[in-house]
Design a protein around this motif. Structure first.
Motif, PDB file in Angstrom:
ATOM      1  N   GLU A  79       0.642  -1.030   0.062  1.00  0.00           N
ATOM      2  CA  GLU A  79      -0.024  -0.015  -0.135  1.00  0.00           C
ATOM      3  C   GLU A  79       0.832   1.184  -0.042  1.00  0.00           C
ATOM      4  O   GLU A  79       0.530   2.221  -0.736  1.00  0.00           O
ATOM      5  N   GLY A  80       2.008   1.071   0.623  1.00  0.00           N
ATOM      6  CA  GLY A  80       2.860   2.441   0.733  1.00  0.00           C
ATOM      7  C   GLY A  80       3.610   2.709  -0.539  1.00  0.00           C
ATOM      8  O   GLY A  80       3.780   3.605  -1.007  1.00  0.00           O
ATOM      9  N   VAL A 110       2.247   1.641  -3.389  1.00  0.00           N
ATOM     10  CA  VAL A 110       1.019   2.114  -4.517  1.00  0.00           C
ATOM     11  C   VAL A 110       0.821   3.715  -4.218  1.00  0.00           C
ATOM     12  O   VAL A 110       0.925   4.660  -5.169  1.00  0.00           O
ATOM     13  N   LYS A 111       0.855   4.334  -2.852  1.00  0.00           N
ATOM     14  CA  LYS A 111       0.868   5.553  -2.600  1.00  0.00           C
ATOM     15  C   LYS A 111       1.928   6.153  -2.982  1.00  0.00           C
ATOM     16  O   LYS A 111       1.851   7.478  -3.550  1.00  0.00           O
ATOM     17  N   GLU A 112       3.264   5.839  -2.887  1.00  0.00           N
ATOM     18  CA  GLU A 112       4.274   6.524  -3.583  1.00  0.00           C
ATOM     19  C   GLU A 112       4.359   6.528  -5.022  1.00  0.00           C
ATOM     20  O   GLU A 112       4.713   7.577  -5.557  1.00  0.00           O
ATOM     21  N   THR A 159       1.568   6.672  -6.937  1.00  0.00           N
ATOM     22  CA  THR A 159       0.354   7.611  -7.331  1.00  0.00           C
ATOM     23  C   THR A 159       1.295   9.243  -7.077  1.00  0.00           C
ATOM     24  O   THR A 159       0.865  10.007  -7.868  1.00  0.00           O
ATOM     25  N   LYS A 160       1.906   9.406  -5.947  1.00  0.00           N
ATOM     26  CA  LYS A 160       2.549  10.670  -5.566  1.00  0.00           C
ATOM     27  C   LYS A 160       3.402  10.875  -6.864  1.00  0.00           C
ATOM     28  O   LYS A 160       3.538  12.031  -7.400  1.00  0.00           O
ATOM     29  N   THR A 217       1.700  11.858  -9.886  1.00  0.00           N
ATOM     30  CA  THR A 217       1.003  13.376  -9.661  1.00  0.00           C
ATOM     31  C   THR A 217       2.005  14.162 -10.032  1.00  0.00           C
ATOM     32  O   THR A 217       1.763  15.282 -10.739  1.00  0.00           O
TER      33      THR A 217
END
Length: 99
Positions: A64-65, A67-69, A71-72, A75
């Motif tokens: 999950e970390g 995936v967040k990274e 996505t960031k 972006t």
């Protein structure tokens, strides 16, 4: 004399009884030892299960970390691209003005 007028060897019967009681006592010990061993094996399996669950949760958290990274990063790259496009448009306008 006993039943049917046969002689009874009480010593032999007592030895057989003691032998049988000894075998039963040994069997009881064997069963208790087997139960203790099974109990220990269950404990080891439970500990391994708990460890695997913990690792699974850590792996999920790590995923999950990531995936967040990701996505960031995506972006941030899109924002940079938009700024770069805006800068290029601005530079093209300035170039047209200079012509």
């Amino acid at each position: 004399m006993a039943f049917n007028d046969r002689p009874v060897d009480y010593d032999r019967l007592e030895r057989k009884l003691n032998e049988t009681l000894g075998l039963l006592a040994q069997k009881e010990i064997d069963i208790k030892e087997g139960l203790e061993l099974k109990s220990y094996e269950i404990l080891v399996v439970k500990e391994k299960h708990d460890e695997l669950v913990k690792q699974s949760l850590l792996t999920k958290s790590h995923y999950e970390g990531l995936v967040k990274e990701k996505t960031k990063v995506i972006t941030d790259l899109k924002l940079k691209e938009e700024k770069d496009i805006d800068k290029m448009i601005s530079m093209e306008k300035q170039l047209k003005l200079l012509k």
